[in-house]
Design a protein around this motif. Sequence first.
Motif, PDB file in Angstrom:
ATOM      1  N   GLU A 308       0.824  -1.258   0.000  1.00 29.73           N
ATOM      2  CA  GLU A 308       0.565  -0.023  -0.008  1.00 29.73           C
ATOM      3  C   GLU A 308       0.748   1.154  -0.108  1.00 29.73           C
ATOM      4  OE1 GLU A 308      -2.905  -0.385   3.160  1.00 29.73           O
ATOM      5  OE2 GLU A 308      -3.729  -1.518   1.762  1.00 29.73           O
ATOM      6  N   GLN A 309       2.024   0.806  -0.425  1.00 30.17           N
ATOM      7  CA  GLN A 309       3.553   2.161  -0.887  1.00 30.17           C
ATOM      8  C   GLN A 309       2.412   3.070  -2.352  1.00 30.17           C
ATOM      9  OE1 GLN A 309       6.661   1.592  -0.742  1.00 30.17           O
ATOM     10  NE2 GLN A 309       7.036   1.969   1.308  1.00 30.17           N
ATOM     11  N   TYR A 310       2.364   4.410  -2.144  1.00 32.08           N
ATOM     12  CA  TYR A 310       2.091   5.098  -3.391  1.00 32.08           C
ATOM     13  C   TYR A 310       3.182   6.166  -3.952  1.00 32.08           C
ATOM     14  CZ  TYR A 310       0.316   8.552   0.087  1.00 32.08           C
ATOM     15  OH  TYR A 310       0.003   9.581   0.740  1.00 32.08           O
ATOM     16  N   PHE A 311       2.858   6.279  -5.409  1.00 33.28           N
ATOM     17  CA  PHE A 311       3.457   7.608  -5.240  1.00 33.28           C
ATOM     18  C   PHE A 311       3.626   7.951  -6.324  1.00 33.28           C
ATOM     19  CE2 PHE A 311       5.678   3.325  -5.161  1.00 33.28           C
ATOM     20  CZ  PHE A 311       7.080   3.178  -4.553  1.00 33.28           C
ATOM     21  N   LEU A 312       3.242   9.698  -5.757  1.00 37.21           N
ATOM     22  CA  LEU A 312       3.047  11.142  -6.855  1.00 37.21           C
ATOM     23  C   LEU A 312       4.502  11.543  -7.031  1.00 37.21           C
ATOM     24  CD1 LEU A 312       0.953  11.936  -3.773  1.00 37.21           C
ATOM     25  CD2 LEU A 312       0.137  11.214  -6.026  1.00 37.21           C
TER      26      LEU A 312
END
Length: 448
Positions: A308-312
Amino acid sequence: MAEVKASLFYGVVAAVLSSAVLAFVEDLDDTFKETRVNDVWLVDFYAPWCGYCKKLEPVWHDVGAELKSSGSPVRVGKMDATAYSGMASEFGVRGYPTIKLLKGDLAYNYKGPRTKDDIVEFANRVAGPAVRALPSKQMFEHMMKRHDVLFVYVGGESPLKEKYNDVASELIVYTYFFSASEEVFPESVTLPELPAVVVFKDGGYFTYDEYEDSSLSSWVNKERFQGYLQIDGFTLYELGETGGVYIQFVIHNISFSYTLIQRVAKEYREHFNRDFQFGHMDGNDYINSLIMGEVSVPSVIILNTSNEQYFLPSEPIETMEQLVQFINGVLNGSAQAYGGDGVIQRIKRVAFDARSTIMSVFRSSPLLGCFLFGLPLGVISLMCYGICTAESDDGSDDIDALKREGLTDEEEEEEEDRQCAAELEGPEEGENEEDDAGEKDPEEKKTD
Protein backbone atom coordinates in the motif's frame (compact mmCIF):
# COMPACT_ATOMS: atom_id res chain seq x y z
CA MET A 1 -68.96 -12.19 -7.32
CA ALA A 2 -66.98 -11.76 -10.54
CA GLU A 3 -64.41 -9.63 -8.72
CA VAL A 4 -63.99 -12.32 -6.05
CA LYS A 5 -63.41 -15.00 -8.70
CA ALA A 6 -60.90 -12.80 -10.51
CA SER A 7 -58.97 -12.13 -7.30
CA LEU A 8 -58.91 -15.85 -6.49
CA PHE A 9 -57.71 -16.63 -10.01
CA TYR A 10 -54.86 -14.12 -9.81
CA GLY A 11 -53.97 -15.40 -6.35
CA VAL A 12 -53.70 -18.97 -7.64
CA VAL A 13 -51.60 -17.82 -10.61
CA ALA A 14 -49.27 -15.87 -8.32
CA ALA A 15 -48.90 -18.88 -6.02
CA VAL A 16 -48.10 -21.16 -8.95
CA LEU A 17 -45.52 -18.72 -10.33
CA SER A 18 -43.98 -18.28 -6.91
CA SER A 19 -43.68 -22.04 -6.39
CA ALA A 20 -42.19 -22.37 -9.88
CA VAL A 21 -39.53 -19.79 -9.07
CA LEU A 22 -38.75 -21.45 -5.78
CA ALA A 23 -38.41 -24.79 -7.59
CA PHE A 24 -35.39 -23.40 -9.45
CA VAL A 25 -33.55 -23.09 -6.12
CA GLU A 26 -33.49 -26.10 -3.80
CA ASP A 27 -33.33 -25.82 -0.01
CA LEU A 28 -30.49 -28.04 1.19
CA ASP A 29 -30.09 -29.78 4.53
CA ASP A 30 -27.60 -32.14 6.18
CA THR A 31 -28.38 -34.91 3.65
CA PHE A 32 -26.80 -32.83 0.91
CA LYS A 33 -23.36 -34.34 1.51
CA GLU A 34 -24.47 -37.80 0.38
CA THR A 35 -26.73 -36.72 -2.51
CA ARG A 36 -24.43 -34.20 -4.24
CA VAL A 37 -21.72 -36.61 -5.45
CA ASN A 38 -22.93 -37.11 -9.02
CA ASP A 39 -24.11 -33.56 -9.70
CA VAL A 40 -22.61 -30.11 -10.11
CA TRP A 41 -24.03 -27.70 -7.55
CA LEU A 42 -24.02 -23.94 -7.23
CA VAL A 43 -24.77 -23.25 -3.56
CA ASP A 44 -25.45 -20.06 -1.64
CA PHE A 45 -24.49 -20.44 2.03
CA TYR A 46 -26.46 -17.76 3.88
CA ALA A 47 -27.58 -16.60 7.31
CA PRO A 48 -31.23 -15.58 7.91
CA TRP A 49 -30.21 -12.36 9.70
CA CYS A 50 -27.65 -11.27 7.07
CA GLY A 51 -28.68 -8.16 5.11
CA TYR A 52 -26.40 -8.99 2.18
CA CYS A 53 -27.96 -12.46 2.00
CA LYS A 54 -31.44 -10.96 1.78
CA LYS A 55 -30.26 -8.65 -0.98
CA LEU A 56 -28.85 -11.61 -2.92
CA GLU A 57 -32.02 -13.72 -2.60
CA PRO A 58 -33.96 -12.37 -5.64
CA VAL A 59 -30.78 -12.46 -7.74
CA TRP A 60 -30.25 -16.06 -6.67
CA HIS A 61 -33.74 -17.04 -7.83
CA ASP A 62 -33.02 -15.42 -11.20
CA VAL A 63 -29.77 -17.40 -11.43
CA GLY A 64 -31.64 -20.64 -10.78
CA ALA A 65 -34.27 -19.81 -13.38
CA GLU A 66 -31.62 -18.87 -15.99
CA LEU A 67 -29.57 -22.04 -15.54
CA LYS A 68 -32.69 -24.20 -15.51
CA SER A 69 -34.15 -22.69 -18.68
CA SER A 70 -30.83 -22.86 -20.57
CA GLY A 71 -30.49 -26.59 -19.93
CA SER A 72 -27.36 -26.22 -17.79
CA PRO A 73 -26.35 -29.28 -15.77
CA VAL A 74 -25.69 -27.04 -12.79
CA ARG A 75 -28.20 -27.39 -9.98
CA VAL A 76 -28.80 -24.35 -7.80
CA GLY A 77 -29.37 -24.57 -4.08
CA LYS A 78 -29.14 -22.60 -0.86
CA MET A 79 -28.24 -23.68 2.66
CA ASP A 80 -28.80 -22.01 6.01
CA ALA A 81 -25.23 -22.02 7.30
CA THR A 82 -26.38 -21.23 10.85
CA ALA A 83 -28.72 -24.23 11.01
CA TYR A 84 -26.16 -26.59 9.40
CA SER A 85 -22.97 -25.06 10.73
CA GLY A 86 -21.12 -28.38 10.62
CA MET A 87 -21.55 -28.73 6.87
CA ALA A 88 -20.83 -25.05 6.31
CA SER A 89 -17.52 -25.27 8.15
CA GLU A 90 -16.68 -28.46 6.23
CA PHE A 91 -17.00 -26.50 2.98
CA GLY A 92 -14.87 -23.68 4.39
CA VAL A 93 -17.63 -21.08 4.84
CA ARG A 94 -16.33 -18.14 6.89
CA GLY A 95 -18.72 -15.36 5.92
CA TYR A 96 -22.20 -14.71 4.54
CA PRO A 97 -23.20 -14.99 1.83
CA THR A 98 -20.65 -17.46 0.41
CA ILE A 99 -21.16 -18.78 -3.13
CA LYS A 100 -19.46 -22.03 -4.08
CA LEU A 101 -19.60 -24.28 -7.11
CA LEU A 102 -19.14 -27.91 -6.06
CA LYS A 103 -17.90 -30.28 -8.75
CA GLY A 104 -16.87 -33.73 -7.55
CA ASP A 105 -14.35 -33.31 -4.76
CA LEU A 106 -13.52 -29.74 -5.81
CA ALA A 107 -15.07 -26.56 -4.42
CA TYR A 108 -14.66 -23.24 -6.28
CA ASN A 109 -15.31 -19.93 -4.55
CA TYR A 110 -17.09 -17.17 -6.44
CA LYS A 111 -15.60 -13.72 -5.74
CA GLY A 112 -17.09 -11.65 -8.55
CA PRO A 113 -19.92 -9.11 -8.66
CA ARG A 114 -23.22 -10.45 -7.32
CA THR A 115 -25.23 -9.99 -10.47
CA LYS A 116 -27.20 -12.62 -12.35
CA ASP A 117 -25.14 -12.50 -15.53
CA ASP A 118 -21.79 -12.70 -13.74
CA ILE A 119 -22.86 -15.60 -11.52
CA VAL A 120 -24.38 -17.55 -14.45
CA GLU A 121 -21.24 -17.00 -16.53
CA PHE A 122 -19.11 -18.26 -13.64
CA ALA A 123 -21.26 -21.36 -13.20
CA ASN A 124 -21.17 -22.28 -16.90
CA ARG A 125 -17.41 -21.71 -17.11
CA VAL A 126 -16.42 -23.69 -14.03
CA ALA A 127 -18.94 -26.49 -14.57
CA GLY A 128 -17.39 -27.38 -17.93
CA PRO A 129 -13.94 -28.86 -18.62
CA ALA A 130 -10.96 -26.88 -17.35
CA VAL A 131 -9.43 -26.84 -20.86
CA ARG A 132 -11.69 -26.59 -23.91
CA ALA A 133 -10.67 -27.53 -27.43
CA LEU A 134 -10.64 -25.13 -30.41
CA PRO A 135 -11.05 -27.45 -33.42
CA SER A 136 -11.21 -24.87 -36.23
CA LYS A 137 -10.35 -21.34 -37.33
CA GLN A 138 -14.00 -20.38 -37.20
CA MET A 139 -14.23 -21.44 -33.56
CA PHE A 140 -11.02 -19.57 -32.74
CA GLU A 141 -12.34 -16.37 -34.36
CA HIS A 142 -15.65 -16.78 -32.54
CA MET A 143 -13.90 -17.08 -29.18
CA MET A 144 -11.70 -14.08 -29.96
CA LYS A 145 -14.85 -11.99 -30.41
CA ARG A 146 -16.37 -13.21 -27.17
CA HIS A 147 -13.34 -12.88 -24.87
CA ASP A 148 -11.01 -9.97 -24.25
CA VAL A 149 -8.30 -12.33 -22.97
CA LEU A 150 -7.78 -15.83 -24.41
CA PHE A 151 -5.28 -18.44 -23.19
CA VAL A 152 -4.39 -21.24 -25.62
CA TYR A 153 -2.04 -24.20 -25.29
CA VAL A 154 -0.47 -25.30 -28.59
CA GLY A 155 1.30 -28.63 -29.00
CA GLY A 156 1.16 -32.27 -28.03
CA GLU A 157 1.75 -34.09 -24.78
CA SER A 158 4.48 -32.50 -22.68
CA PRO A 159 5.33 -31.42 -19.10
CA LEU A 160 4.19 -27.93 -20.07
CA LYS A 161 0.75 -29.28 -20.94
CA GLU A 162 0.48 -30.90 -17.50
CA LYS A 163 1.36 -27.61 -15.85
CA TYR A 164 -1.16 -25.84 -18.08
CA ASN A 165 -3.92 -28.26 -17.08
CA ASP A 166 -3.13 -27.75 -13.38
CA VAL A 167 -3.18 -23.97 -13.76
CA ALA A 168 -6.45 -24.16 -15.67
CA SER A 169 -8.05 -26.19 -12.87
CA GLU A 170 -6.90 -23.58 -10.35
CA LEU A 171 -7.67 -20.34 -12.20
CA ILE A 172 -10.76 -21.31 -14.20
CA VAL A 173 -12.72 -19.23 -11.68
CA TYR A 174 -11.27 -16.16 -13.42
CA THR A 175 -10.98 -16.97 -17.13
CA TYR A 176 -11.28 -19.60 -19.88
CA PHE A 177 -8.50 -21.93 -21.05
CA PHE A 178 -8.29 -23.54 -24.49
CA SER A 179 -6.08 -25.91 -26.45
CA ALA A 180 -5.59 -25.93 -30.22
CA SER A 181 -3.25 -26.89 -33.03
CA GLU A 182 -1.14 -24.28 -34.78
CA GLU A 183 -3.31 -24.52 -37.92
CA VAL A 184 -6.30 -22.79 -36.31
CA PHE A 185 -4.39 -19.51 -35.92
CA PRO A 186 -4.17 -16.82 -38.61
CA GLU A 187 -1.01 -16.72 -40.69
CA SER A 188 0.13 -13.61 -38.84
CA VAL A 189 0.58 -15.68 -35.67
CA THR A 190 4.03 -17.28 -35.60
CA LEU A 191 5.31 -19.21 -32.60
CA PRO A 192 9.07 -19.62 -32.01
CA GLU A 193 8.73 -23.18 -30.74
CA LEU A 194 6.23 -25.81 -29.66
CA PRO A 195 4.73 -26.62 -27.24
CA ALA A 196 3.75 -23.12 -26.18
CA VAL A 197 1.22 -21.22 -24.07
CA VAL A 198 -0.09 -18.09 -25.80
CA VAL A 199 -2.34 -15.30 -24.55
CA PHE A 200 -4.31 -13.22 -27.07
CA LYS A 201 -5.28 -9.74 -25.86
CA ASP A 202 -4.94 -6.02 -26.58
CA GLY A 203 -4.93 -6.68 -30.33
CA GLY A 204 -1.85 -8.91 -30.18
CA TYR A 205 -0.48 -12.10 -28.68
CA PHE A 206 2.26 -12.92 -26.16
CA THR A 207 4.04 -16.20 -25.45
CA TYR A 208 4.96 -17.61 -22.06
CA ASP A 209 8.73 -17.81 -21.48
CA GLU A 210 9.59 -20.36 -18.82
CA TYR A 211 12.97 -18.73 -18.07
CA GLU A 212 11.87 -15.09 -17.86
CA ASP A 213 8.28 -15.32 -16.61
CA SER A 214 8.83 -17.45 -13.49
CA SER A 215 5.98 -19.88 -12.83
CA LEU A 216 3.17 -20.45 -15.32
CA SER A 217 0.57 -19.81 -12.62
CA SER A 218 2.00 -16.36 -11.80
CA TRP A 219 2.25 -15.47 -15.48
CA VAL A 220 -1.37 -16.45 -16.17
CA ASN A 221 -2.56 -14.64 -13.05
CA LYS A 222 -1.05 -11.38 -14.32
CA GLU A 223 -1.85 -11.81 -18.00
CA ARG A 224 -5.54 -12.47 -17.36
CA PHE A 225 -5.99 -8.68 -17.18
CA GLN A 226 -5.99 -6.48 -20.25
CA GLY A 227 -3.02 -4.15 -20.63
CA TYR A 228 -5.22 -1.16 -19.87
CA LEU A 229 -8.52 -1.41 -18.03
CA GLN A 230 -10.96 0.47 -15.88
CA ILE A 231 -10.30 -0.19 -12.22
CA ASP A 232 -13.04 -0.52 -9.63
CA GLY A 233 -13.16 -1.97 -6.13
CA PHE A 234 -13.41 -5.59 -7.28
CA THR A 235 -10.64 -5.23 -9.90
CA LEU A 236 -8.49 -3.52 -7.30
CA TYR A 237 -8.89 -6.52 -4.99
CA GLU A 238 -7.98 -8.92 -7.78
CA LEU A 239 -4.94 -6.86 -8.76
CA GLY A 240 -3.79 -6.99 -5.16
CA GLU A 241 -3.80 -10.79 -5.28
CA THR A 242 -1.25 -10.73 -8.13
CA GLY A 243 1.25 -9.00 -5.84
CA GLY A 244 2.41 -6.54 -8.52
CA VAL A 245 2.60 -2.79 -8.82
CA TYR A 246 0.03 -1.07 -10.99
CA ILE A 247 -0.36 2.44 -12.24
CA GLN A 248 -3.74 4.00 -11.83
CA PHE A 249 -5.08 7.08 -13.54
CA VAL A 250 -7.81 8.97 -11.69
CA ILE A 251 -10.17 10.68 -14.12
CA HIS A 252 -13.74 11.96 -14.44
CA ASN A 253 -13.80 12.45 -18.18
CA ILE A 254 -11.65 11.71 -21.23
CA SER A 255 -8.61 13.96 -21.63
CA PHE A 256 -5.17 13.90 -23.24
CA SER A 257 -3.73 12.14 -20.15
CA TYR A 258 -6.14 9.24 -20.67
CA THR A 259 -4.68 8.63 -24.14
CA LEU A 260 -1.17 9.15 -22.79
CA ILE A 261 -1.51 6.30 -20.30
CA GLN A 262 -2.87 4.01 -23.03
CA ARG A 263 0.09 4.79 -25.31
CA VAL A 264 2.58 3.97 -22.58
CA ALA A 265 0.73 0.76 -21.74
CA LYS A 266 0.93 -0.37 -25.37
CA GLU A 267 4.37 0.86 -26.47
CA TYR A 268 6.24 -0.03 -23.27
CA ARG A 269 4.54 -3.34 -22.56
CA GLU A 270 7.68 -5.43 -22.87
CA HIS A 271 9.60 -3.05 -20.61
CA PHE A 272 7.02 -2.52 -17.85
CA ASN A 273 4.59 -5.41 -18.12
CA ARG A 274 6.22 -7.61 -15.47
CA ASP A 275 5.89 -4.85 -12.87
CA PHE A 276 2.95 -2.67 -13.85
CA GLN A 277 -0.74 -2.85 -14.60
CA PHE A 278 -2.11 0.23 -16.33
CA GLY A 279 -5.62 1.54 -15.94
CA HIS A 280 -7.86 4.36 -14.82
CA MET A 281 -10.38 4.88 -12.05
CA ASP A 282 -13.45 7.09 -12.22
CA GLY A 283 -13.61 9.31 -9.17
CA ASN A 284 -11.04 9.97 -6.47
CA ASP A 285 -12.71 8.66 -3.29
CA TYR A 286 -10.39 5.67 -2.96
CA ILE A 287 -7.28 7.71 -3.68
CA ASN A 288 -8.31 10.38 -1.15
CA SER A 289 -8.65 7.67 1.50
CA LEU A 290 -5.28 6.20 0.50
CA ILE A 291 -3.28 9.43 0.67
CA MET A 292 -5.49 10.91 3.43
CA GLY A 293 -5.99 14.08 1.47
CA GLU A 294 -7.59 15.53 -1.63
CA VAL A 295 -6.08 14.55 -4.99
CA SER A 296 -6.70 16.69 -8.03
CA VAL A 297 -8.44 15.25 -11.08
CA PRO A 298 -7.00 14.14 -13.41
CA SER A 299 -3.87 12.82 -11.67
CA VAL A 300 -1.37 10.01 -12.06
CA ILE A 301 -0.49 7.79 -9.10
CA ILE A 302 1.44 4.54 -8.76
CA LEU A 303 0.36 2.12 -6.04
CA ASN A 304 2.27 -0.90 -4.78
CA THR A 305 -0.52 -3.35 -3.99
CA SER A 306 1.74 -5.54 -1.84
CA ASN A 307 2.38 -2.90 0.86
CA GLU A 308 0.00 0.00 0.00
CA GLN A 309 2.85 2.41 -0.70
CA TYR A 310 2.08 5.02 -3.32
CA PHE A 311 4.12 7.38 -5.48
CA LEU A 312 3.16 10.83 -6.73
CA PRO A 313 4.98 12.75 -9.47
CA SER A 314 6.93 15.80 -8.32
CA GLU A 315 5.50 17.87 -11.19
CA PRO A 316 2.46 17.59 -13.49
CA ILE A 317 2.89 14.98 -16.23
CA GLU A 318 2.11 16.27 -19.70
CA THR A 319 4.28 14.17 -22.04
CA MET A 320 4.98 10.49 -22.48
CA GLU A 321 8.65 11.04 -21.69
CA GLN A 322 7.75 12.53 -18.31
CA LEU A 323 5.50 9.58 -17.53
CA VAL A 324 8.18 7.04 -18.52
CA GLN A 325 10.73 8.89 -16.39
CA PHE A 326 8.32 8.81 -13.44
CA ILE A 327 7.79 5.04 -13.82
CA ASN A 328 11.53 4.41 -14.09
CA GLY A 329 12.04 6.43 -10.92
CA VAL A 330 9.70 4.08 -9.08
CA LEU A 331 11.52 1.04 -10.44
CA ASN A 332 15.03 2.25 -9.55
CA GLY A 333 14.02 3.56 -6.13
CA SER A 334 14.68 7.25 -6.76
CA ALA A 335 11.01 8.25 -6.42
CA GLN A 336 9.82 9.01 -2.90
CA ALA A 337 7.38 6.49 -1.43
CA TYR A 338 4.47 7.51 0.78
CA GLY A 339 1.99 5.63 2.93
CA GLY A 340 2.41 1.93 3.62
CA ASP A 341 0.62 -0.71 5.68
CA GLY A 342 2.22 0.00 9.08
CA VAL A 343 0.18 0.20 12.28
CA ILE A 344 0.43 4.00 12.52
CA GLN A 345 -0.65 4.42 8.90
CA ARG A 346 -3.64 2.15 9.44
CA ILE A 347 -4.74 4.11 12.51
CA LYS A 348 -4.39 7.39 10.62
CA ARG A 349 -6.36 5.99 7.69
CA VAL A 350 -9.18 4.80 9.97
CA ALA A 351 -9.33 8.23 11.63
CA PHE A 352 -9.36 9.96 8.24
CA ASP A 353 -12.15 7.71 6.94
CA ALA A 354 -14.22 8.35 10.07
CA ARG A 355 -13.76 12.11 9.78
CA SER A 356 -14.59 12.01 6.06
CA THR A 357 -17.75 10.03 6.77
CA ILE A 358 -18.90 12.50 9.43
CA MET A 359 -18.19 15.49 7.20
CA SER A 360 -20.04 13.91 4.28
CA VAL A 361 -23.07 13.32 6.49
CA PHE A 362 -23.11 16.95 7.66
CA ARG A 363 -22.63 18.24 4.11
CA SER A 364 -25.45 16.14 2.68
CA SER A 365 -27.90 16.60 5.57
CA PRO A 366 -26.94 18.93 8.44
CA LEU A 367 -30.10 18.16 10.44
CA LEU A 368 -29.53 14.42 10.20
CA GLY A 369 -25.89 14.88 11.21
CA CYS A 370 -26.87 16.94 14.26
CA PHE A 371 -29.38 14.30 15.29
CA LEU A 372 -27.05 11.32 14.78
CA PHE A 373 -24.07 12.83 16.58
CA GLY A 374 -25.72 15.43 18.84
CA LEU A 375 -28.17 13.07 20.55
CA PRO A 376 -25.52 10.61 21.86
CA LEU A 377 -23.29 13.49 22.98
CA GLY A 378 -26.23 15.10 24.80
CA VAL A 379 -27.09 11.87 26.63
CA ILE A 380 -23.47 11.35 27.65
CA SER A 381 -23.22 14.96 28.86
CA LEU A 382 -26.35 14.60 31.01
CA MET A 383 -25.02 11.39 32.53
CA CYS A 384 -21.68 13.02 33.38
CA TYR A 385 -23.45 16.06 34.88
CA GLY A 386 -25.66 13.83 37.01
CA ILE A 387 -22.69 11.87 38.32
CA CYS A 388 -20.67 14.99 39.15
CA THR A 389 -23.50 16.88 40.91
CA ALA A 390 -25.02 14.00 42.89
CA GLU A 391 -25.32 14.80 46.70
CA SER A 392 -23.44 12.48 48.97
CA ASP A 393 -25.05 11.13 52.21
CA ASP A 394 -23.62 12.12 55.62
CA GLY A 395 -22.70 8.50 56.15
CA SER A 396 -24.42 8.21 59.53
CA ASP A 397 -26.35 5.16 58.44
CA ASP A 398 -23.13 3.50 57.34
CA ILE A 399 -21.48 4.32 60.69
CA ASP A 400 -24.38 2.84 62.64
CA ALA A 401 -24.23 -0.25 60.47
CA LEU A 402 -20.52 -0.59 61.19
CA LYS A 403 -21.15 -0.25 64.93
CA ARG A 404 -23.73 -3.01 64.83
CA GLU A 405 -21.42 -5.37 63.01
CA GLY A 406 -20.34 -8.22 65.21
CA LEU A 407 -23.28 -7.88 67.61
CA THR A 408 -25.73 -10.65 68.18
CA ASP A 409 -29.45 -10.23 67.57
CA GLU A 410 -30.14 -9.74 71.33
CA GLU A 411 -27.40 -7.13 71.64
CA GLU A 412 -28.75 -5.28 68.61
CA GLU A 413 -32.24 -5.19 70.19
CA GLU A 414 -30.82 -3.92 73.50
CA GLU A 415 -28.88 -1.20 71.67
CA GLU A 416 -31.99 -0.07 69.84
CA ASP A 417 -34.04 -0.02 73.09
CA ARG A 418 -31.34 2.03 74.80
CA GLN A 419 -31.29 4.57 72.00
CA CYS A 420 -35.10 4.89 72.07
CA ALA A 421 -35.10 5.38 75.86
CA ALA A 422 -32.41 8.04 75.60
CA GLU A 423 -34.42 9.93 73.06
CA LEU A 424 -37.57 9.82 75.27
CA GLU A 425 -35.76 11.00 78.43
CA GLY A 426 -34.41 14.07 76.71
CA PRO A 427 -31.01 15.58 77.28
CA GLU A 428 -28.89 14.54 80.27
CA GLU A 429 -28.77 16.54 83.54
CA GLY A 430 -25.34 17.91 82.96
CA GLU A 431 -26.37 19.15 79.62
CA ASN A 432 -29.47 20.89 81.17
CA GLU A 433 -27.39 22.57 83.82
CA GLU A 434 -25.00 23.84 81.23
CA ASP A 435 -27.89 25.17 79.23
CA ASP A 436 -29.38 26.90 82.31
CA ALA A 437 -26.06 28.39 83.15
CA GLY A 438 -25.77 29.68 79.68
CA GLU A 439 -29.14 31.36 79.99
CA LYS A 440 -28.31 33.39 83.22
CA ASP A 441 -28.15 37.16 83.06
CA PRO A 442 -24.77 38.80 83.23
CA GLU A 443 -25.56 40.33 86.66
CA GLU A 444 -26.37 36.94 88.11
CA LYS A 445 -23.14 35.64 86.72
CA LYS A 446 -21.31 38.43 88.58
CA THR A 447 -23.09 37.62 91.86
CA ASP A 448 -22.18 33.99 91.56
